[in-house]
Design a protein around this motif. Structure first.
Motif, PDB file in Angstrom:
ATOM      1  N   ALA A   1       0.806  -1.222   0.000  1.00 12.66           N
ATOM      2  CA  ALA A   1       0.000   0.000   0.000  1.00 12.66           C
ATOM      3  C   ALA A   1       0.839   1.272   0.000  1.00 12.66           C
TER       4      ALA A   1
ATOM      5  N   PRO B   1       2.040   3.297   2.421  1.00  8.53           N
ATOM      6  CA  PRO B   1       1.535   4.440   3.195  1.00  8.53           C
ATOM      7  C   PRO B   1       2.656   5.422   3.498  1.00  8.53           C
TER       8      PRO B   1
ATOM      9  N   GLN C   1      -2.350   4.225   9.186  1.00  7.50           N
ATOM     10  CA  GLN C   1      -2.307   4.619   7.777  1.00  7.50           C
ATOM     11  C   GLN C   1      -2.872   3.519   6.878  1.00  7.50           C
TER      12      GLN C   1
ATOM     13  N   ALA D   1      -6.229   3.705   4.463  1.00 11.72           N
ATOM     14  CA  ALA D   1      -6.151   3.363   3.035  1.00 11.72           C
ATOM     15  C   ALA D   1      -7.173   2.281   2.676  1.00 11.72           C
TER      16      ALA D   1
ATOM     17  N   SER E   1     -10.974   3.400   2.777  1.00  4.36           N
ATOM     18  CA  SER E   1     -11.445   4.214   1.652  1.00  4.36           C
ATOM     19  C   SER E   1     -12.089   3.365   0.561  1.00  4.36           C
TER      20      SER E   1
END
Length: 200
Positions: free
Chosen positions: A140, A142, A163, A167, A170
């Motif tokens: 990801a 972050p 974080q 992510a 969302s």
């Protein structure tokens, strides 16, 4: 995802002394507000364990017996930790572990719910071969530029987990969808299983 609809939530991480069951040596709690980790109101505690830190644990998180020698014992800080956690939701990676250890140290503590980012990652990224914190950070990407300390310290891991949670969240439309994907059965906040209709 409308982050303003979230209840009070703390991303938590704990580090132990390497014994089984573990004594705590570090607890970190990081609020997530409006879709962002709130470092300004985060809290972290170091505590001297009743039993010495094992060499293996010290190599992992760097918290040696020497580092912890002058830190308060758990009895001295447990009320402050309990007060800060309150009844907020918590989130953690492989949350069974953190929830079990914190519950053993805080028998009166009752979080509103428990989000497991490991469970959430398996639902969100089903094709990833691994769902460890390191694998998710690599996948990801972050922003960890403001993460305190280093990997395997509770403060860093809580920030990284926050974080990753943001992510992944969302990709869900609502808090209820997130809870359905992320709360393990049997832990606080788990959705009630739908009852089969009966004739009577």
């Amino acid at each position: 995802m409308n982050f303003s609809s979230w209840p009070a939530l703390l991303v938590v991480d704990v580090e132990g002394n390497g014994t089984n069951p573990p004594d705590l040596v570090e607890v970190a709690a990081l609020p997530v507000r409006h879709g962002q980790p709130d470092k300004n109101t985060a809290e972290a505690w170091l505590t001297k364990p009743e039993r010495p830190v094992t060499p293996f644990a010290a190599r992992v998180h760097g918290l040696t017996n020497q580092v912890l020698e002058d830190k308060p014992g758990w009895e001295e800080i447990k009320d402050a930790v309990h007060a800060y956690l309150g009844t907020s939701w918590i989130a953690a990676h492989n949350a069974h572990v953190d929830y079990r250890v914190l519950s053993a140290h805080l028998p009166q503590w009752r979080p509103a719910g428990v989000i497991d980012t490991l469970r959430l990652a398996k639902a969100t990224y089903p094709d990833l071969p691994k769902h460890t914190l390191d694998a998710l950070i690599e996948h990801a990407r972050p922003d960890l530029g403001q993460a305190p300390a280093q990997r395997h310290r509770a403060t860093f891991d809580a920030y990284a987990t926050a974080q990753l949670l943001i992510a992944m969240a969302s990709q869900y439309e609502s808090w209820e969808q997130l809870v359905a994907a992320a709360v393990p059965p049997g832990l606080p906040g788990a959705p009630e299983p739908e009852q089969e209709p009966t004739l009577w």
